[in-house]
Motif scaffolding. Structure first.
Motif, PDB file in Angstrom:
ATOM      1  N   LEU A 226      88.767   2.939  25.383  1.00 22.02           N
ATOM      2  CA  LEU A 226      89.981   2.638  24.645  1.00 22.02           C
ATOM      3  C   LEU A 226      90.218   3.737  23.988  1.00 22.02           C
ATOM      4  N   THR A 227      91.749   4.185  24.209  1.00 20.16           N
ATOM      5  CA  THR A 227      92.247   5.279  23.331  1.00 20.16           C
ATOM      6  C   THR A 227      93.430   4.765  22.674  1.00 20.16           C
ATOM      7  N   ALA A 228      93.727   5.510  21.451  1.00 16.60           N
ATOM      8  CA  ALA A 228      94.666   5.225  20.835  1.00 16.60           C
ATOM      9  C   ALA A 228      95.886   6.103  20.920  1.00 16.60           C
ATOM     10  N   GLY A 229      95.481   7.281  21.507  1.00 20.38           N
ATOM     11  CA  GLY A 229      96.531   8.110  22.013  1.00 20.38           C
ATOM     12  C   GLY A 229      96.803   8.433  23.652  1.00 20.38           C
ATOM     13  N   SER A 230      96.352   9.558  23.940  1.00 22.71           N
ATOM     14  CA  SER A 230      96.450   9.758  25.514  1.00 22.71           C
ATOM     15  C   SER A 230      95.259  10.302  25.886  1.00 22.71           C
ATOM     16  N   ALA A 231      95.069   9.923  27.339  1.00 19.70           N
ATOM     17  CA  ALA A 231      93.488  10.320  28.037  1.00 19.70           C
ATOM     18  C   ALA A 231      94.227  11.259  29.175  1.00 19.70           C
ATOM     19  N   LEU A 232      93.662  12.286  29.334  1.00 22.37           N
ATOM     20  CA  LEU A 232      94.186  13.148  30.581  1.00 22.37           C
ATOM     21  C   LEU A 232      92.748  13.432  31.225  1.00 22.37           C
ATOM     22  N   ILE A 233      92.676  13.327  32.621  1.00 22.86           N
ATOM     23  CA  ILE A 233      91.265  13.608  33.242  1.00 22.86           C
ATOM     24  C   ILE A 233      91.754  14.094  34.760  1.00 22.86           C
ATOM     25  N   GLU A 234      91.382  15.492  34.693  1.00 22.33           N
ATOM     26  CA  GLU A 234      91.735  16.280  36.067  1.00 22.33           C
ATOM     27  C   GLU A 234      90.681  16.513  36.821  1.00 22.33           C
ATOM     28  N   THR A 235      90.395  16.443  37.873  1.00 17.30           N
ATOM     29  CA  THR A 235      89.288  17.088  38.752  1.00 17.30           C
ATOM     30  C   THR A 235      89.751  17.075  40.241  1.00 17.30           C
ATOM     31  N   ALA A 236      89.088  17.916  41.004  1.00 13.48           N
ATOM     32  CA  ALA A 236      89.298  18.327  42.453  1.00 13.48           C
ATOM     33  C   ALA A 236      88.591  17.243  43.118  1.00 13.48           C
ATOM     34  N   VAL A 242      86.715   4.006  35.391  1.00 13.58           N
ATOM     35  CA  VAL A 242      87.131   3.769  34.167  1.00 13.58           C
ATOM     36  C   VAL A 242      87.458   2.097  34.167  1.00 13.58           C
ATOM     37  N   VAL A 243      86.701   1.650  33.059  1.00 10.18           N
ATOM     38  CA  VAL A 243      86.985   0.296  32.865  1.00 10.18           C
ATOM     39  C   VAL A 243      87.643   0.205  31.552  1.00 10.18           C
ATOM     40  N   SER A 244      88.787  -0.386  31.444  1.00 10.28           N
ATOM     41  CA  SER A 244      89.701  -0.316  30.092  1.00 10.28           C
ATOM     42  C   SER A 244      89.271  -1.362  29.155  1.00 10.28           C
ATOM     43  N   ALA A 245      89.080  -1.054  27.995  1.00  5.95           N
ATOM     44  CA  ALA A 245      88.792  -2.434  27.076  1.00  5.95           C
ATOM     45  C   ALA A 245      90.192  -2.817  26.583  1.00  5.95           C
ATOM     46  N   ALA A 246      91.189  -2.301  26.739  1.00  2.00           N
ATOM     47  CA  ALA A 246      92.613  -2.893  26.339  1.00  2.00           C
ATOM     48  C   ALA A 246      93.146  -3.184  27.809  1.00  2.00           C
ATOM     49  N   ASP A 247      94.268  -4.234  27.350  1.00  4.44           N
ATOM     50  CA  ASP A 247      95.285  -4.825  28.361  1.00  4.44           C
ATOM     51  C   ASP A 247      95.784  -3.653  28.813  1.00  4.44           C
ATOM     52  N   SER A 291      90.441  15.383  46.087  1.00  2.00           N
ATOM     53  CA  SER A 291      89.884  14.647  46.728  1.00  2.00           C
ATOM     54  C   SER A 291      88.839  13.520  46.312  1.00  2.00           C
ATOM     55  N   ALA A 292      88.911  13.460  44.937  1.00  4.87           N
ATOM     56  CA  ALA A 292      88.102  12.576  44.258  1.00  4.87           C
ATOM     57  C   ALA A 292      88.422  11.082  44.312  1.00  4.87           C
ATOM     58  N   ASP A 293      87.769  10.081  44.219  1.00  2.00           N
ATOM     59  CA  ASP A 293      87.987   8.617  44.282  1.00  2.00           C
ATOM     60  C   ASP A 293      88.361   8.302  42.842  1.00  2.00           C
ATOM     61  N   ILE A 294      89.150   7.115  42.754  1.00  2.00           N
ATOM     62  CA  ILE A 294      89.744   6.756  41.613  1.00  2.00           C
ATOM     63  C   ILE A 294      89.491   5.284  41.262  1.00  2.00           C
ATOM     64  N   SER A 295      88.566   4.863  40.446  1.00  2.00           N
ATOM     65  CA  SER A 295      88.628   3.282  40.301  1.00  2.00           C
ATOM     66  C   SER A 295      89.112   3.096  38.681  1.00  2.00           C
ATOM     67  N   PHE A 296      90.120   2.157  38.536  1.00  2.00           N
ATOM     68  CA  PHE A 296      90.678   2.078  37.295  1.00  2.00           C
ATOM     69  C   PHE A 296      90.692   0.228  37.332  1.00  2.00           C
ATOM     70  N   SER A 297      89.864  -0.220  36.086  1.00  2.00           N
ATOM     71  CA  SER A 297      90.143  -1.596  35.854  1.00  2.00           C
ATOM     72  C   SER A 297      90.173  -1.883  34.599  1.00  2.00           C
ATOM     73  N   GLN A 298      90.574  -3.382  34.285  1.00  2.00           N
ATOM     74  CA  GLN A 298      90.606  -3.837  33.106  1.00  2.00           C
ATOM     75  C   GLN A 298      89.494  -4.836  32.737  1.00  2.00           C
ATOM     76  N   SER A 299      88.828  -4.846  31.615  1.00  2.00           N
ATOM     77  CA  SER A 299      87.589  -5.420  31.392  1.00  2.00           C
ATOM     78  C   SER A 299      88.042  -6.986  31.430  1.00  2.00           C
ATOM     79  N   PRO A 300      87.168  -8.059  31.991  1.00  2.00           N
ATOM     80  CA  PRO A 300      87.740  -9.347  32.075  1.00  2.00           C
ATOM     81  C   PRO A 300      88.111  -9.936  30.453  1.00  2.00           C
ATOM     82  N   VAL A 301      89.149 -10.520  30.493  1.00  2.00           N
ATOM     83  CA  VAL A 301      89.523 -11.193  29.462  1.00  2.00           C
ATOM     84  C   VAL A 301      89.316 -12.779  29.458  1.00  2.00           C
ATOM     85  N   ASN A 302      88.366 -13.463  28.595  1.00  2.00           N
ATOM     86  CA  ASN A 302      87.998 -14.584  28.824  1.00  2.00           C
ATOM     87  C   ASN A 302      87.668 -14.989  29.997  1.00  2.00           C
TER      88      ASN A 302
END
Length: 321
Positions: A226-236, A242-247, A291-302
């Motif tokens: 969870l971030t109140a501002g910004s998140a920047l992630i850079e990699t080769a 990342v599993v987001s705690a926010a909607d 070339s990195a794999d990215i997985s982004f998802s939201q935590s289950p709500v209810n």
């Protein structure tokens, strides 16, 4: 051998004998008065301790070549331990509300006090044969709940950094060329910055004001972010999960990998995912990879995860700026 040479040799031997005798007497006197001449030997290690409860500290700066660094929050007392560092090969100070520990890697650097500060603590440490130079170097920082540190700065060529129960509003700047960073719970209204070459980042619950991660090869996994501002992630290379705690609808998201695999809520996408930007949102997450794999998802709500399909990806991918 010339008489003058013999006399010089005898004088040198006498100085050595007097020096050794003085060290032994001083050590016995120091121990008797409760002030050890050397760092304390605990178990198989040599430990230098600093009582942080007796000094006014708001910043901690650690500069080491290779070490295991552990920072514990919500401890019963505040103190620092430096384990298996040779006495003459570091500087340690608590001036200007800052605990500064600077490891010095060789004898020549030890004598360059104009660069590193004066670290030579006497011949007694050079002749202290019990110092084991092969043992793992460890730094333990224990902090009570009412002893917050505003700024943590870590410089390391190689090593691990472990953050446990850190819930104060601290600012973290970690520059580690090769190593691992672990955090079970990290909560800060300030910034978390990590830079390096070969890095592994594993976090349980992470709530930050802002986050900035940059590495050539990064293996990152965050279970609840969870971030109140910004998140920047850079990699080769590597992988970012990342599993987001926010909607996800409450933030601007920009995910981009040139040749890696991109997955959003379990659905494989094209190499770019960027829903229409909402200028009213203050929270954003941007992940950029080669070339990195990215997985982004939201935590289950209810118990139900948000529905995402490949068709929700913009038909015309935008190029990351």
């Amino acid at each position: 051998m010339k008489p003058t040479s013999i006399i010089s040799l005898i004088v040198a031997v006498l100085f050595i004998i007097v020096g050794l005798t003085t060290c032994i007497i001083a050590q016995n006197m120091a121990n008797a008065s409760g002030e050890p001449l050397f760092a304390e030997e605990v178990g198989d290690g040599i430990v230098k301790s600093v009582d942080l409860g007796e000094v006014d500290i708001s910043k901690i700066v650690l500069d080491v070549s290779e070490a295991e660094i552990n920072i514990f929050g919500n401890s019963e007392t505040s103190y620092a331990e430096f384990v298996n560092f040779r006495e003459n090969y570091y500087t340690l100070s608590t001036a200007n509300k800052t605990l500064t520990f600077n490891e010095i890697t060789d004898f020549v650097s030890m004598l360059k006090f104009w660069e590193n500060g004066f670290s030579f603590k006497g011949m007694r440490h050079i002749i202290r044969f019990s110092e084991d130079t092969d043992s793992k170097k460890i730094i333990n920082i224990h902090l009570t709940a009412d002893h917050p540190i505003k700024i943590f700065e870590v410089e390391a060529d190689c090593g691990t950094v472990s953050l446990e129960s850190m819930t104060s509003g601290s600012d973290y700047t970690l520059n580690i060329e090769k190593g691992e960073v672990k955090a079970d719970t990290l909560s800060t209204t300030s910034a978390f910055k990590l830079n390096g070459t070969e890095l592994t980042l594993t976090m349980g619950k992470a709530e930050v004001g802002t986050m900035e991660i940059k590495a050539e090869n990064l293996n990152m996994k965050v279970d609840s972010f969870l971030t109140a501002g910004s998140a920047l992630i850079e990699t080769a290379g590597g992988s970012v999960t990342v599993v987001s705690a926010a909607d996800m609808s409450s933030m601007n998201i920009d995910l981009d990998t040139l040749s890696g695999k991109l997955t959003v809520n379990g659905v494989e996408m094209d190499t770019h995912y960027k829903p229409e930007k909402n200028p009213e949102l203050t929270s954003s997450v941007r992940i950029i990879a080669d070339s990195a794999d990215i997985s982004f998802s939201q935590s289950p709500v209810n118990g139900n995860a948000p529905e995402t399909t490949a068709e929700t990806t913009p038909e015309t991918p935008e190029t990351a700026e």
